[in-house]
Design an enzyme around this catalytic site. Structure first.
Site, PDB file in Angstrom:
ATOM      1  N   CYS A   1      79.874  76.257  56.662  1.00  0.00           N
ATOM      2  CA  CYS A   1      79.468  74.870  56.444  1.00  0.00           C
ATOM      3  C   CYS A   1      80.669  73.947  56.599  1.00  0.00           C
ATOM      4  CB  CYS A   1      78.881  74.722  55.059  1.00  0.00           C
ATOM      5  SG  CYS A   1      79.897  75.506  53.818  1.00  0.00           S
TER       6      CYS A   1
ATOM      7  N   GLU B   1      73.707  72.167  47.850  1.00  0.00           N
ATOM      8  CA  GLU B   1      74.877  72.107  48.746  1.00  0.00           C
ATOM      9  C   GLU B   1      74.326  72.255  50.148  1.00  0.00           C
ATOM     10  OE1 GLU B   1      77.908  71.855  47.491  1.00  0.00           O
ATOM     11  OE2 GLU B   1      77.597  72.427  45.408  1.00  0.00           O
TER      12      GLU B   1
HETATM   13  P1  NAD Z   1      68.582  77.678  55.306  1.00  0.00           P
HETATM   14  O1  NAD Z   1      68.360  76.343  54.705  1.00  0.00           O
HETATM   15  O2  NAD Z   1      67.797  78.072  56.488  1.00  0.00           O
HETATM   16  O3  NAD Z   1      68.281  78.797  54.216  1.00  0.00           O
HETATM   17  C1  NAD Z   1      68.896  78.826  52.936  1.00  0.00           C
HETATM   18  C2  NAD Z   1      68.007  79.564  51.955  1.00  0.00           C
HETATM   19  O4  NAD Z   1      66.833  78.785  51.741  1.00  0.00           O
HETATM   20  C3  NAD Z   1      67.530  80.911  52.442  1.00  0.00           C
HETATM   21  O5  NAD Z   1      67.533  81.794  51.369  1.00  0.00           O
HETATM   22  C4  NAD Z   1      66.121  80.628  52.929  1.00  0.00           C
HETATM   23  O6  NAD Z   1      65.285  81.735  52.882  1.00  0.00           O
HETATM   24  C5  NAD Z   1      65.676  79.584  51.933  1.00  0.00           C
HETATM   25  N1  NAD Z   1      64.614  78.676  52.383  1.00  0.00           N
HETATM   26  C6  NAD Z   1      64.264  78.307  53.633  1.00  0.00           C
HETATM   27  N2  NAD Z   1      63.261  77.411  53.605  1.00  0.00           N
HETATM   28  C7  NAD Z   1      62.972  77.199  52.312  1.00  0.00           C
HETATM   29  C8  NAD Z   1      62.048  76.365  51.630  1.00  0.00           C
HETATM   30  N3  NAD Z   1      61.203  75.566  52.273  1.00  0.00           N
HETATM   31  N4  NAD Z   1      62.050  76.390  50.279  1.00  0.00           N
HETATM   32  C9  NAD Z   1      62.891  77.151  49.591  1.00  0.00           C
HETATM   33  N5  NAD Z   1      63.777  77.971  50.186  1.00  0.00           N
HETATM   34  C10 NAD Z   1      63.824  77.999  51.524  1.00  0.00           C
HETATM   35  O7  NAD Z   1      70.137  77.800  55.565  1.00  0.00           O
HETATM   36  P2  NAD Z   1      70.962  79.033  56.153  1.00  0.00           P
HETATM   37  O8  NAD Z   1      70.709  79.145  57.625  1.00  0.00           O
HETATM   38  O9  NAD Z   1      70.757  80.235  55.316  1.00  0.00           O
HETATM   39  O10 NAD Z   1      72.461  78.549  55.928  1.00  0.00           O
HETATM   40  C11 NAD Z   1      73.121  77.698  56.797  1.00  0.00           C
HETATM   41  C12 NAD Z   1      73.119  76.288  56.261  1.00  0.00           C
HETATM   42  O11 NAD Z   1      73.689  76.274  54.962  1.00  0.00           O
HETATM   43  C13 NAD Z   1      73.962  75.333  57.072  1.00  0.00           C
HETATM   44  O12 NAD Z   1      73.289  74.101  57.174  1.00  0.00           O
HETATM   45  C14 NAD Z   1      75.231  75.187  56.237  1.00  0.00           C
HETATM   46  O13 NAD Z   1      75.943  74.000  56.456  1.00  0.00           O
HETATM   47  C15 NAD Z   1      74.689  75.276  54.862  1.00  0.00           C
HETATM   48  N6  NAD Z   1      75.710  75.689  53.913  1.00  0.00           N
HETATM   49  C16 NAD Z   1      76.227  74.755  53.072  1.00  0.00           C
HETATM   50  C17 NAD Z   1      77.228  75.108  52.169  1.00  0.00           C
HETATM   51  C18 NAD Z   1      77.836  74.112  51.229  1.00  0.00           C
HETATM   52  O14 NAD Z   1      78.525  74.498  50.304  1.00  0.00           O
HETATM   53  N7  NAD Z   1      77.588  72.828  51.407  1.00  0.00           N
HETATM   54  C19 NAD Z   1      77.668  76.426  52.135  1.00  0.00           C
HETATM   55  C20 NAD Z   1      77.101  77.355  53.006  1.00  0.00           C
HETATM   56  C21 NAD Z   1      76.113  76.982  53.881  1.00  0.00           C
END
Ligand code: NAD
Length: 689
Positions: free
Chosen positions: A486, A452
């Site tokens: 999001c 997502e």
């Molecule tokens: P992010 O992608 O920075 O981090 C998400 C998770 O991924 C964290 O736990 C982080 O530590 C981990 N992560 C980071 N790099 C990684 C890698 N290379 N491999 C594996 N894991 C890794 O996102 P965020 O700042 O935590 O959240 C905000 C984002 O999430 C926004 O883009 C938002 O739109 C999206 N979001 C989407 C939904 C949805 O349902 N579509 C819901 C909530 C948030």
């Protein structure tokens, strides 16, 4: 003093939220209360001059009689009636003589029409006095009778209301959010905030089962409204620690997957009950750790409870083997088995709900789970794992993996991880998908990724729209949780016919938004999550200044990571502000010459998550249903706050791959379907079934 205004719409709103209806549900109760309040007001004419808005003969008579008994001079109150309505009363009142104010709507046609239609409906409803008097011609004695006499015994203005929207037994029902307008509920939240503020700077919970120890550096979370306050402090896992955790998960997989589904369902229900018990404490943690205002924090907890109950119900349904076809002499069944070790990688912005959804879906379908919360929401993650442990989850089935991106990467790359359930940004999601797509020669499976990702969500404001609703809806959709959802609105696409007036009103609305510390119950918008987020959003404010025209920029002060809201107008589709996800309270307003162009602009990004339309033109609503290409489209309402079961959530194109969270197909992604076909034909006969 008026009665009955907005009764229908208020009742519907309360029913939608699953709250007890605070309005009187019988006309007689309202009338009784009106009479009680008439006396209360008239007894205080030394400090106020009451006005009574009524066309009800009995209510008018009560005012007269009460005023007479209190020996009040006629100028100490006034009546108010609508122009052209119940004119004989107007004549009678002025003849006494009494002060009478006649009122009528003045101004724009459309809002005026809406007002008149509402009044017409209210005044011609079956219970209306006017209807009784003019249409049904009841005798004077009935019209002047005390309100309670026509109602069943025992009705008083304070009778308790129980008429909530009720689901039938066993049917999923959303957890109602907290109604903070009720004093006891506010009090419970205040108490929780005090309790939790004494427990900040918490380490690893003693309530968690033992697991192999983390070896990376200490991770900290801070209160975004006051970064000097540390909220959570946990040692993180390094990439090199992940192998041992995966081994443990594998070891416990067979036993957990072999449990009857009903046992796993009960576990989710227990976890839901525990969350409900401590809902204010959980919300209080989110106020401190993620800087969520009260109702946003509470909504996240309610959604987490919903995921547990909803997936429990779905698993009960899916665990019954499905018989395929009815042909005689053969028995075909679809069985569903767990896929295996699942890595859950979560974001911080819905710190309890999103991890609860992903973790509970993986667990209830029989998988073991390695759960990595975001490094920005450590405590929320730990509280979730604590709840599962208390609900009776055996050790080793769910392991808590606090850590940063390196730990996340190691989870994705671990050969024995069969499923990655990820919610987060587009770039990370796409990287994970790429990794899962390259299968090494010694691998025995293709990983499944449920991702997502982000959005660049737009709301279209049509020229036929009710601007009051549209301005409020856009404001909430782009400033709710400081734009860090999001689903948040980041583009308003406005028809040129209402462009100028919309932006003028929006600027006023933005200026009156209450920005402050989330701990304060009146705060509508708080800070961003951390310094990194603040720096990024600041950059976009600068970009916006070079691309568009700055309409309004709020500059809240305070020690925390506060910024905005900021609105730019005259943004064009090629601008970065029109294309890139910002994740903060920044709104790009774009002008469209026609409804068709507005739809093209709305669809003109790589994302397809949420979208909204404010319109009163049925053909445009229909067109948007067909052509507005988003996962969740909201019509004439804000675009955030999807409810589990009622609005399953998720996007497509670069906003996500996989089934919608909180929907009927979600659990299937965590299982492998197997079809068993048995020939039941024996020599010469087939046994009857
Ligand atoms: P992010 O992608 O920075 O981090 C998400 C998770 O991924 C964290 O736990 C982080 O530590 C981990 N992560 C980071 N790099 C990684 C890698 N290379 N491999 C594996 N894991 C890794 O996102 P965020 O700042 O935590 O959240 C905000 C984002 O999430 C926004 O883009 C938002 O739109 C999206 N979001 C989407 C939904 C949805 O349902 N579509 C819901 C909530 C948030």
């Amino acid at each position: 003093l008026v009665k009955g205004a907005y009764w229908d719409s208020d009742t519907i709103r309360y029913r939608q939220r699953g709250w007890p209806i605070p309005l009187y549900e019988r006309k007689a109760q309202t009338d009784l209360n009106y009479e009680r309040l008439v006396r209360r007001l008239l007894e205080h004419t030394d400090v106020i001059r009451p006005a009574f808005g009524t066309h009800n003969l009995r209510s008018l008579a009560v005012v007269e009689a009460t005023a007479e008994s209190l020996k009040l001079p006629p100028e100490s109150w006034e009546y108010q009636m609508i122009f052209g309505m119940a004119e004989p009363f107007q004549t009678a009142v002025t003849a006494r003589p009494r002060r009478l104010r006649i009122y009528t709507p003045v101004g724009e046609l459309l809002p005026g029409m809406a007002y008149l239609v509402r009044r017409l409906l209210e005044n011609t409803s079956n219970e209306s006095f006017l209807r009784k008097e003019y249409v049904e011609s009841q005798p004077l004695s009935a019209l002047l009778a005390p309100p309670s006499s026509a109602e069943p015994a025992g009705i008083t203005p304070d009778s308790v209301h129980t008429d909530q929207f009720k689901a039938s037994p066993g049917e999923f029902q959303n957890e109602p959010s907290a109604d903070f307008s009720q004093e006891p509920i506010r009090h419970a939240m205040e108490e929780a905030l005090c309790r939790i503020s004494a427990r900040l700077d918490h380490g690893w919970s003693a309530k968690l089962p033992k697991q192999s120890a983390p070896s990376s550096e200490e991770l900290l979370t801070r209160n975004p409204a006051d970064p000097s306050v540390i909220v959570g402090r946990l040692r993180g896992y390094a990439a090199s620690d992940i192998g041992a955790l995966v081994e443990t998960a594998k070891k416990h997989g067979t036993e957990w997957g072999a449990q009857p589904a009903s046992a796993r369902v009960v576990l989710l229900e227990k976890a839901a009950a525990l969350m409900r018990e401590r809902r204010y404490d959980l919300a209080a943690w989110e106020v401190f750790e993620e800087g969520k205002p009260w109702h946003e924090a509470d909504a996240d907890v309610a959604e987490a409870i919903d995921f547990l109950n909803f997936y429990a119900g779905q698993m009960s349904r899916l665990s019954i083997p499905q018989r395929l076809g009815e042909a005689p002499g053969e028995l075909n069944h679809r069985l569903l088995s767990p896929r295996g070790v699942t890595a859950v990688i979560a974001p911080w912005n819905f710190p309890l709900a999103i991890p609860t959804g992903m973790v509970s879906a993986a667990l209830v379908t029989g998988n073991t789970v390695l759960f990595k919360p975001s490094e920005r929401s450590l405590m929320a993650g730990q509280l979730l794992v604590e709840i599962f442990a208390e609900a009776g989850l055996p050790p080793g089935v769910l392991q808590f993996v606090p850590g940063g991106p390196e730990a996340g990467k190691a989870l994705v790359l671990a050969p024995e991880v069969a499923t990655v359930a990820f919610t987060g940004s587009k770039d990370v999601g796409l990287w994970i998908l790429q990794q899962a797509g390259s299968v090494s020669p010694d691998s025995r499976m293709v990983k499944r990724v449920i991702a997502e990702m982000g959005g660049k969500n737009a709301i279209i404001i049509d020229d036929s729209t009710d601007l009051d609703e549209a301005v409020a809806g856009v404001l909430y959709s782009f400033t709710g949780y400081a734009g860090q959802k999001c689903s948040a609105c980041s583009r308003a696409i406005v028809h040129q016919g209402v462009y100028d007036i919309f932006i003028r009103r929006l600027a006023e609305a933005v200026s009156s938004l209450r920005i402050g510390i989330p701990r304060h119950p009146g705060t509508q918008m708080g800070p961003l999550i951390d310094e990194r987020a603040l720096a990024r959003v600041r950059q976009y404010v600068e970009i916006g200044k070079s691309e568009g025209r700055l309409l309004v920029e709020r500059k809240p002060d305070g020690a925390g990571y506060f910024i905005g809201p900021v609105v730019f107008v005259d943004i064009r589709p090629e601008h970065r502000l029109a294309q890139e996800e910002i994740f903060g309270p920044i709104l790009a307003v774009m002008k469209a010459a026609s409804f068709g162009e507005a739809l093209d602009l709305a669809n003109g990004t790589a994302y397809a998550l949420t979208g909204g339309l404010y319109s009163r033109t049925p053909s445009h609503v229909e067109q948007a249903r067909l052509q507005f290409d988003v996962g969740n489209l909201y019509i004439n309402r804000p675009i955030t706050g999807a409810l589990v079961g009622r609005q399953p959530f998720g996007g497509h194109r670069l906003s996500g791959v996989g089934a919608k969270a909180g929907g009927e197909d979600y659990l299937l992604q965590f299982m492998t379907p197997r079809v068993i076909s048995e020939n039941t034909l024996r020599r010469g006969f087939a046994p009857t079934e």
